[in-house]
Design an enzyme around this catalytic site. Structure first.
Site, short mmCIF file in Angstrom:
data_model
loop_
_atom_site.label_atom_id
_atom_site.label_comp_id
_atom_site.label_asym_id
_atom_site.label_seq_id
_atom_site.Cartn_x
_atom_site.Cartn_y
_atom_site.Cartn_z
N HIS A 1 -14.83 -11.79 -8.37
CA HIS A 1 -15.77 -10.37 -8.58
C HIS A 1 -16.48 -10.87 -9.44
O HIS A 1 -17.44 -9.75 -9.97
CB HIS A 1 -14.50 -9.29 -9.15
CG HIS A 1 -13.98 -8.55 -7.58
ND1 HIS A 1 -14.58 -8.46 -6.71
CD2 HIS A 1 -12.76 -8.14 -8.13
CE1 HIS A 1 -13.73 -7.48 -6.13
NE2 HIS A 1 -12.36 -7.96 -6.26
N ASP B 1 -9.33 -12.13 0.21
CA ASP B 1 -8.32 -11.11 -0.24
C ASP B 1 -9.02 -9.34 -0.19
O ASP B 1 -9.72 -9.37 0.59
CB ASP B 1 -9.06 -10.98 -1.92
CG ASP B 1 -8.52 -10.32 -3.08
OD1 ASP B 1 -8.16 -11.02 -4.14
OD2 ASP B 1 -8.84 -8.62 -3.19
N HIS C 1 -9.98 -7.33 -1.49
CA HIS C 1 -11.00 -6.32 -1.77
C HIS C 1 -12.48 -7.92 -1.66
O HIS C 1 -12.89 -8.60 -1.83
CB HIS C 1 -11.77 -6.50 -3.50
CG HIS C 1 -9.84 -5.84 -3.31
ND1 HIS C 1 -9.52 -5.90 -3.75
CD2 HIS C 1 -10.42 -3.94 -4.04
CE1 HIS C 1 -8.19 -4.34 -4.04
NE2 HIS C 1 -9.06 -3.75 -4.26
N ASP D 1 -3.39 -9.00 -1.29
CA ASP D 1 -3.24 -7.81 -2.30
C ASP D 1 -3.75 -7.16 0.06
O ASP D 1 -3.69 -5.88 -0.22
CB ASP D 1 -4.48 -7.36 -3.08
CG ASP D 1 -5.42 -8.22 -2.59
OD1 ASP D 1 -5.87 -8.53 -1.57
OD2 ASP D 1 -6.41 -7.77 -3.58
#
Length: 343
Positions: free
Chosen positions: A159, A195, A197, A284
């Protein structure tokens, strides 16, 4: 497969995360890395190495010098200002406001961040530096002839933008790894982000470049973090047009659907013909992850690892998300074992 891991990750022991209007125990905590490491050793995955020290120059190939300097001094500035808690950004330059760097530490936190869930503490700088060194050591091993290496990074990185932190991320380990390959003569590098996200920082760093292909499979940003990047019409700009691919999925997506996107990603990577691959590995996507909504099972990660191996590329895995601490070790190591052909 060798694993690179730094005990310095534990220097980042955070007490607070802003979630639902409350300060809660953070989802991103030291036990995540320790659980994965225990599984690596339990399964005899391979040798566990501590990272080498690479200094700040490889980091500054991806991140701006002023941002790196801010992270280094932020905690000391916060303490010197008499702040009693952990350093949490609380103000940002919204629409119609000037994007200029304030002198006050509260303003500087807002200038260099994009989200309020990620606090900075006394050990954050040491842990973030160590995490980048973990990734760079893995890259060095692969450049030296290893087929694949697991960089057990903590804190995660995907991120982080060139000059922004958030989403538990400070230095973008996957981007730093890809840039290191480029700087050592690898003509084309692909980054595959699996991931849950979107890897918004990775996308932003390479968005105008054609030498690094960025692909991310993730939950719909209309519904989940990071909300403001990660849509399918974001394909790159300028020289980078056509070199960014986002594959977006709704709640309750099972592996049977998600794997279709993985296959699309793999075909795109094969067409790009990279000379190295970086996998931003988040688990995740697991069906019981507390902050995600996909439905992958532990067995699916073996299949994922096998498919990545079939690309036949020198590969660095950088650890990203995964917040079901009970299962994170099994799921992350399953990817490595699938890559190595173990059932």
């Amino acid at each position: 497969m060798k694993t690179v891991f730094s005990p310095l990750h534990a220097r980042r022991t955070v007490k607070t995360e802003l979630d639902g209007g409350l300060l809660i125990e953070p989802h991103e905590k030291p036990s995540r890395a320790e659980t994965i490491l225990a599984r690596v050793r339990n399964q005899a995955l391979g040798e566990v190495l501590e990272p080498e020290e690479f200094g700040l120059e490889p980091i500054k190939r991806v991140h701006t010098a002023d941002y790196v300097s801010f992270l280094e001094t932020c905690w000391d500035e916060w303490v010197a200002a008499g702040k009693p808690g952990e350093a949490i950004p609380a103000v940002w330059a919204g629409r119609g406001m000037r994007h200029r760097l304030p002198k006050d530490i509260d303003g500087r936190l807002g200038y260099y961040s994009f989200a309020a869930e990620t606090s900075i503490t006394e050990g954050t700088w040491d842990a973030a530096r160590a995490s980048a060194n973990v990734a760079l050591t893995a890259q060095k091993l692969v450049a030296g002839g290893e087929r694949a290496v697991f960089a057990l990074c903590r804190p995660p990185g995907h991120h982080a933008h060139a000059d922004l932190f958030g989403g538990y991320c400070f230095f973008n380990n996957a981007a730093i790894t890809a840039q290191a390959f480029r700087d050592q003569g690898y003509q084309r590098v692909a980054i595959l982000d699996v991931d849950f996200h979107h890897g918004n920082g990775t996308q932003a760093i390479f968005y105008n470049r054609s030498d690094v292909l960025t692909i991310s499979l993730h939950g719909d940003p209309d519904l989940v973090f990071p909300h403001f990047l990660g849509f399918e019409d974001e394909i790159g700009e300028g020289d980078g047009e056509g070199y960014n691919l986002n594959l977006v999925y709704p709640p309750n997506t099972p592996y049977s659907t998600w794997s279709q996107g993985l296959e699309t990603a793999c075909r795109q990577i094969e067409a790009f013909r990279p000379t190295a691959l970086v996998v931003a590995l988040g688990v995740d996507t697991f069906e019981e992850d507390p902050i995600s909504f996909f439905k992958l099972t532990s067995g699916d990660y073996l299949t994922l690892g096998k498919r990545i191996e079939q690309l036949g590329l020198p590969t660095v895995f950088t650890m990203e998300g995964g917040y079901d601490v009970e299962a994170i070790g099994v799921n992350a190591v399953n990817v490595m074992q699938g890559f190595e052909g173990k059932e």
